[in-house]
Design a protein around this motif. Structure first.
Motif: not given
Length: 715
Positions: A301-323
């Motif tokens: 859903l985010l991929s069509t709304l934000v830049s590729e870099k912002a999407l990658k940073d968001a993925q890393d951040y969410v993975e940290l929260l699930f740890s």
């Protein structure tokens, strides 16, 4: 729980026995769950079976129809070939009677037609591969229908003697006249019969194809009816079960729905698989500008709304929260989605910019992070307010910088610029207001073009003096005028409704007027010599500034100091022409440094501006650059893109006629619109001023070498 406890006990045999009933129960539970959907599974299997059966029959029947089509085409060709053979025999006989030699192409046509008829005839009787209508080999099955075999026997009876009589004509070119006469006599006696049998054979092949097409339609109709009945059964079962499930879910989630409907923030749960939870707040759909679905992938859903870099940073951040070993408070400050710019569609379907803020909070069960609670807030107003404050701050800094430049500018030059700009803006205002009652679109567009020229002249003057804010405001004014021209709603009322920045321009010019008056309580009139010296410097500076903006290097040589005795009104027109031609030379003439080096030129382009008298005493203004020159091919292509002329019309134009098109309003060869080019107004302003001067304009250009404008006018 007993099985778990037993598995952890030191006794080895007991855990194995205790697990077996659990697994068997799970297996029976799986079978029972399948049993609930047994009717649907059977119906789906039957549906697939029906589809497969219909598909196989379709393939088979379509294959047969394709073969019938080939047979129809080739039977039609037999009819045509028989007539071609008869015609060539008549032509050969006419040549023989006239005592002329036989034409090779006529003999070739006779032999080719005889060969094709014989091959096709054998294939219809016995089957075989023969050349098709396009010359490619096709396989022809033998005719098996009773009527078809009967017709082929008739063809055999008529063709066999015919074919034998044609053999002497097939083998060599020196056949006897009697052999030609025998074949021609048989042809004239039996050609009509052969044509009739061929026509009957074509009709037979068409009937065979039509019967197969009828079978195909029946098969398809029957399959569709069965599939629809089966689909209706599946739909009925599915909807009944879905209705039961929906009723249970609706009762369980009624309270959550009331909460999610009333909150203004976007709320939803995010699973460890990065999917949206089943419950979403109503505001979430509006914030994203689209309807969200439970189970939808959050990052997709985010991929069509934000830049590729912002999407990658968001993925890393969410993975940290699930740890679970990572402390939530420590990483809140590195949230990459705390402020995100999105492009979404509003209720009118238009793309609008929106700023959202995402906050993530863990939902834990013991030491396991089960979900993330995502809160989405619309912070567009906050961001826009900050942007306006920043813009106002930058604008104030620019105005201060422009005021400082105004102090550095020669007072006489500034005073003259202010006077010209004020008069021109008032003329534009009167021009637009006087057109308010006009009903003719031509009159309105004429007024717009007139305003365009005045504003473009002000922009050029401001740019030559380094007054960037005034040049920028004039450029915005041009943009509003261009929108009116492009909208197709060119009416007088539309002119009044436009938010033209006239007042802003006038206020800025008034500020400079006051500034120039304050610098000298009793300002002396500027001398013509000082004005011309300032003009030389401003034109050279303009060339350098435009070159920097375009990524080019230019050395400008300006010599306009000899016009000391020129009337002021003429000098104003000449100055405007010089400004536009200098800008045009830098933008469209001089190439980029790398391009010039590749053409064995110096990296720095040369622009020369001269004003003086010729041998006859006339004034001569010349502007010359050593750039790429005027390419008629490029101009033709641009005229075709603008759809001003058709390709046929452009082909009839000479290169001189093509070159004259560059002076028309709205024509530009620039790839994109910028503050220096793309509007198609500069040379239009030049043409207008040349006419007002009563001057004569000459354009010379050598592709790859230079372009020079010469303007002759009376003293």
């Amino acid at each position: 729980m007993s099985s778990v406890l037993t598995a952890n006990s030191p006794i080895g045999a007991a855990p194995l026995k205790s697990r077996q009933p659990v697994k068997r129960a799970a297996s029976w539970g799986g079978l029972a769950s399948l049993g609930k959907y047994r009717e649907i599974i059977i119906a789906v299997a039957l549906f697939l079976l029906f589809d497969l059966g219909v598909l196989v029959l379709n393939f088979y029947t379509s294959f047969k129809i394709d073969q019938d089509t080939v047979a129809i085409n080739l039977s039609g060709r037999q009819r045509y070939v028989s007539q071609r053979v008869a015609r060539t025999l008549l032509e050969l006989d006419a040549m023989r009677t006239a005592g002329l030699p036989y034409k090779p192409e006529t003999l070739a046509e006779l032999r080719n037609g005889t060969k094709i008829f014989q091959m096709s005839h054998v294939a219809f009787r016995e089957g075989g591969t023969i050349p098709g209508g396009d010359g490619k080999p096709v396989y022809l099955e033998p005719v098996v229908s009773e009527r078809g075999r009967e017709l082929e026997d008739k063809v055999e009876t008529l063709w066999r003697p015919y074919y034998e009589l044609l053999q002497p004509l097939m083998r060599n070119d020196d056949f006897a006249p009697g052999q030609l006469a025998a074949a021609l006599t048989y042809s004239q006696a039996n050609n009509i019969k052969l044509l009739g049998v061929a026509n009957d054979f074509v009709t037979e092949t068409q009937q065979i194809g039509a019967s197969r097409a009828s079978v195909l339609r029946m098969v398809q109709t029957g399959g569709i009816i069965l599939a629809l009945l089966n689909f209706a059964f599946i739909l009925f079962k599915f909807l009944r079960r879905l209705n039961t499930s929906d009723a249970a879910i609706e009762a369980a989630n009624e309270e959550n729905r009331e909460i999610l409907t009333s909150v203004r923030e976007g709320l939803f749960l995010l699973t460890p698989e990065h999917q949206l939870g089943s419950q979403l707040s109503s505001s979430a759909h509006d914030l994203f500008g689209k309807t969200l679905a439970p189970g939808q992938d959050f990052f997709e859903l985010l991929s069509t709304l934000v830049s590729e870099k912002a999407l990658k940073d968001a993925q890393d951040y969410v993975e940290l929260l699930f740890s679970p070993h990572v402390k939530e408070k420590l990483i809140q400050g590195i949230n990459p989605l705390a402020e995100v710019e999105l492009t979404v569609k509003n209720r009118l379907g238009q793309n609008t910019a929106r700023y959202l803020s995402f906050y993530f909070n863990r939902v834990q069960d013991g030491g396991t992070v089960r979900h993330l609670l995502v809160t989405v807030q619309d912070i567009t107003q906050k961001v826009e307010l900050q942007a306006r404050l920043t813009e106002e701050r930058q604008r104030s800094q620019k105005e201060l910088s422009m005021m400082l430049k105004a102090f550095e500018t020669d007072p006489a030059m500034m005073r003259m610029f202010v006077e010209r700009a004020e008069v021109s803006l008032l003329e534009v205002n009167d021009l637009l207001r006087s057109t308010s009652s006009a009903t003719s679109e031509t009159q309105v567009l004429k007024a717009v073009d007139g305003a365009y020229r005045r504003i473009h002249a002000i922009k050029g003057d401001a740019a030559s003096m380094g007054l960037e804010i005034l040049a920028s405001l004039a450029h915005q004014f041009e943009s509003e005028l261009q929108k009116l021209k492009d909208s197709g709603a060119a009416t007088g009322d539309a002119l009044l409704a436009l938010p033209l920045p006239l007042e802003d321009l006038l206020s800025k010019v008034a500020a400079f007027k006051k500034l120039s008056q304050n610098r000298s309580a009793s300002p002396a009139l500027p001398t013509q010599e000082s004005v011309l010296q300032g003009l030389n410097a401003s034109l050279a500076k303009l060339a350098g500034d435009v070159a920097v903006d375009c990524g080019k290097r230019v050395n400008a040589t300006v010599r306009m100091g000899s016009a000391l005795d020129m009337p002021a009104d003429k000098m104003d027109l000449v100055r405007e022409v010089a400004v536009q031609l200098v800008r045009n030379a830098v933008v469209h003439g001089v190439e980029a440094p790398l391009t010039r080096l590749a053409c064995n030129k110096a990296a720095e382009g040369q622009v020369e501006v001269n004003l003086g008298r010729d041998e006859g005493g006339q004034w001569l203004l010349s502007v010359r650059d050593d750039g790429a020159g005027l390419d008629p091919v490029h101009v033709r292509r641009r005229l075709l893109e603008l759809k001003w002329y058709t390709a046929e019309q452009l082909e009839s134009f000479s290169d001189k006629q093509i070159a004259s098109q560059i002076f028309k309003p709205g024509f530009s060869t620039a790839e994109a619109t910028s503050q220096h080019a793309g509007r198609g107004v500069g040379l239009d302003l030049v043409q207008s001023n040349v006419q007002r001067l009563g001057a004569r304009l000459l354009l010379s250009s050598n592709p790859g070498q230079h372009t020079e404008f010469k303007i002759y006018f009376a003293a």
